[in-house]
Design an enzyme around this catalytic site. Sequence first.
Site, PDB file in Angstrom:
ATOM      1  N   ASP A  50       0.859  -1.171   0.000  1.00  0.00           N
ATOM      2  CA  ASP A  50       0.000   0.000   0.000  1.00  0.00           C
ATOM      3  C   ASP A  50       0.905   1.235   0.000  1.00  0.00           C
ATOM      4  O   ASP A  50       2.071   1.156   0.394  1.00  0.00           O
ATOM      5  CB  ASP A  50      -0.889  -0.031   1.245  1.00  0.00           C
ATOM      6  CG  ASP A  50      -1.672   1.247   1.449  1.00  0.00           C
ATOM      7  OD1 ASP A  50      -2.395   1.641   0.525  1.00  0.00           O
ATOM      8  OD2 ASP A  50      -1.537   1.835   2.544  1.00  0.00           O
ATOM      9  N   ASP A  52      -0.285   4.989   0.841  1.00  0.00           N
ATOM     10  CA  ASP A  52      -0.582   6.055   1.803  1.00  0.00           C
ATOM     11  C   ASP A  52      -0.354   5.608   3.242  1.00  0.00           C
ATOM     12  O   ASP A  52      -0.991   4.658   3.719  1.00  0.00           O
ATOM     13  CB  ASP A  52      -2.022   6.524   1.635  1.00  0.00           C
ATOM     14  CG  ASP A  52      -2.286   7.075   0.247  1.00  0.00           C
ATOM     15  OD1 ASP A  52      -1.318   7.330  -0.484  1.00  0.00           O
ATOM     16  OD2 ASP A  52      -3.467   7.247  -0.103  1.00  0.00           O
ATOM     17  N   ARG A 114      -8.428  16.518 -20.830  1.00  0.00           N
ATOM     18  CA  ARG A 114      -6.986  16.771 -20.771  1.00  0.00           C
ATOM     19  C   ARG A 114      -6.224  15.529 -21.222  1.00  0.00           C
ATOM     20  O   ARG A 114      -6.688  14.406 -21.077  1.00  0.00           O
ATOM     21  CB  ARG A 114      -6.559  17.174 -19.364  1.00  0.00           C
ATOM     22  CG  ARG A 114      -7.083  18.538 -18.937  1.00  0.00           C
ATOM     23  CD  ARG A 114      -6.522  18.921 -17.585  1.00  0.00           C
ATOM     24  NE  ARG A 114      -6.999  20.216 -17.124  1.00  0.00           N
ATOM     25  CZ  ARG A 114      -6.391  21.369 -17.365  1.00  0.00           C
ATOM     26  NH1 ARG A 114      -5.270  21.383 -18.076  1.00  0.00           N
ATOM     27  NH2 ARG A 114      -6.869  22.499 -16.914  1.00  0.00           N
ATOM     28  N   ASP A 225      -1.161  -0.132   6.135  1.00  0.00           N
ATOM     29  CA  ASP A 225      -1.403   0.522   7.416  1.00  0.00           C
ATOM     30  C   ASP A 225      -2.856   0.486   7.824  1.00  0.00           C
ATOM     31  O   ASP A 225      -3.194   0.842   8.953  1.00  0.00           O
ATOM     32  CB  ASP A 225      -0.981   1.998   7.331  1.00  0.00           C
ATOM     33  CG  ASP A 225      -1.991   2.816   6.523  1.00  0.00           C
ATOM     34  OD1 ASP A 225      -2.625   3.732   7.076  1.00  0.00           O
ATOM     35  OD2 ASP A 225      -2.165   2.517   5.325  1.00  0.00           O
TER      36      ASP A 225
END
Length: 295
Positions: A50, A52, A114, A225
């Site tokens: 992971d 973050d 974009r 986490d």
Amino acid sequence: MTEAADVIVAATADDPAVRAGEASAAAAVAAGESPPDVPLTDLTAAAFFDVDNTMMVGASIFHFARGLAARKFFTTSDLVGFAWQQVKFRVGGRETKYSTTTGRDTALSFVAGRSVAEVLALGEEIYDELMADRIWAGTRALAQMHLDAGQRVWLVTATPVELALIIARRLGLTGALGTVAESVDGHYTGRLVGEILHGPAKAHAVRALAATEGLDLRRCTAYSDSINDVPMLSAVGTAVAVNPDSQLRDLAKQRAWQVRDFRTGRKATRIAVPSVLGAGAVAGAVAAGLAYRKK
């Protein structure tokens, strides 16, 4: 960057989480593997990290959103507004109708039209400005341990796959599984393929990649986490809680999972607020720019 239209086969499953996982795995395979100079001697084992608060202090998508706000993709007040939505999600401890609907239906809508190349270039700049100094040295060392053992290492994150691949490449990892935004003719449509790569979708992505790459998940390791990543942690043979939240710490103790905590007192306090504000794993900070304005 590979366009979704070129790399995603039509999913037969109706579950958006399954579609998101399969799309992410397909994009990861299409992007190729890096770094090419690292010898692979253990082809059936791999590690999944992971991002973050596991690999990086705070939320990568929030740092990315800050960089985009500085470049006038949306306003600072928009950034504050959807950060507040993430605070409410984090404190509440569960997904709300707003967060899941916003993440699924309006993610990345503000970059509709974009070019993928433009966003990639901005991602490179923003990584250097706001992310490079936020990598946890301890977690980076764990990833290097797997690379040194001849295993492949992938990031697994709700962050858009383009940004996830930039982070993986800068860290010298194999690749990344991330949220896939639909693009046609090199330009974003403003829609997702499936949904945000979060919770069960991460586990689907890991399983799909393992099937394609010939991995034995019993020999693989996953690091996170968050209690939200229990599906991914449970999909592999070895689960490691890194800088765990209280719920994951308790579960890790119950299941005899390894725990690695690289936080110290002052640092943990210092990152607490930006970690909460940047908890965009569900709705996604970049996903909420236009959605917040509409709300």
